[in-house]
Design a protein around this motif. Structure first.
Motif, PDB file in Angstrom:
ATOM      1  N   ARG A 107      47.090-156.681  18.839  1.00 17.20           N
ATOM      2  CA  ARG A 107      48.353-157.346  18.474  1.00 17.20           C
ATOM      3  C   ARG A 107      48.526-158.645  19.245  1.00 17.20           C
ATOM      4  O   ARG A 107      48.975-159.652  18.692  1.00 17.20           O
TER       5      ARG A 107
ATOM      6  N   THR B 246      54.399-154.275  21.524  1.00 20.35           N
ATOM      7  CA  THR B 246      53.775-153.146  22.210  1.00 20.35           C
ATOM      8  C   THR B 246      54.282-151.810  21.691  1.00 20.35           C
ATOM      9  O   THR B 246      55.423-151.673  21.265  1.00 20.35           O
TER      10      THR B 246
ATOM     11  N   ASP C  64      47.320-152.601  21.567  1.00 18.43           N
ATOM     12  CA  ASP C  64      48.195-153.704  21.959  1.00 18.43           C
ATOM     13  C   ASP C  64      47.401-154.995  22.124  1.00 18.43           C
ATOM     14  O   ASP C  64      47.912-156.076  21.853  1.00 18.43           O
TER      15      ASP C  64
END
Length: 62
Positions: A5, A36, A2
């Motif tokens: 990202r 997520t 995550d």
């Protein structure tokens, strides 16, 4: 994963001069929710750009 990202999201926001979107807490919540928990295999720059683009579009409602 995550974190990658999120980093990609920040890079794309800066590259597109859309950094001010981070001031919109509702937009940030929608974008982060979209980013997520996704699939963690085969993470490439292209895949990160794609998921971030999709997340930004979903958060913006496009």
């Amino acid at each position: 994963m995550d974190a990658l990202r999120l980093e990609s999201l920040l890079r794309q926001l800066v590259a597109e001069d859309r950094f001010p979107l981070l001031g919109d807490t509702e937009w940030v919540g929608r974008a982060v929710a979209r980013l997520t928990g996704g699939k963690n295999s085969w993470i490439t720059d292209r895949a990160l750009r794609q998921v971030v683009t999709e997340g930004m579009a979903a958060a913006t409602g496009l």
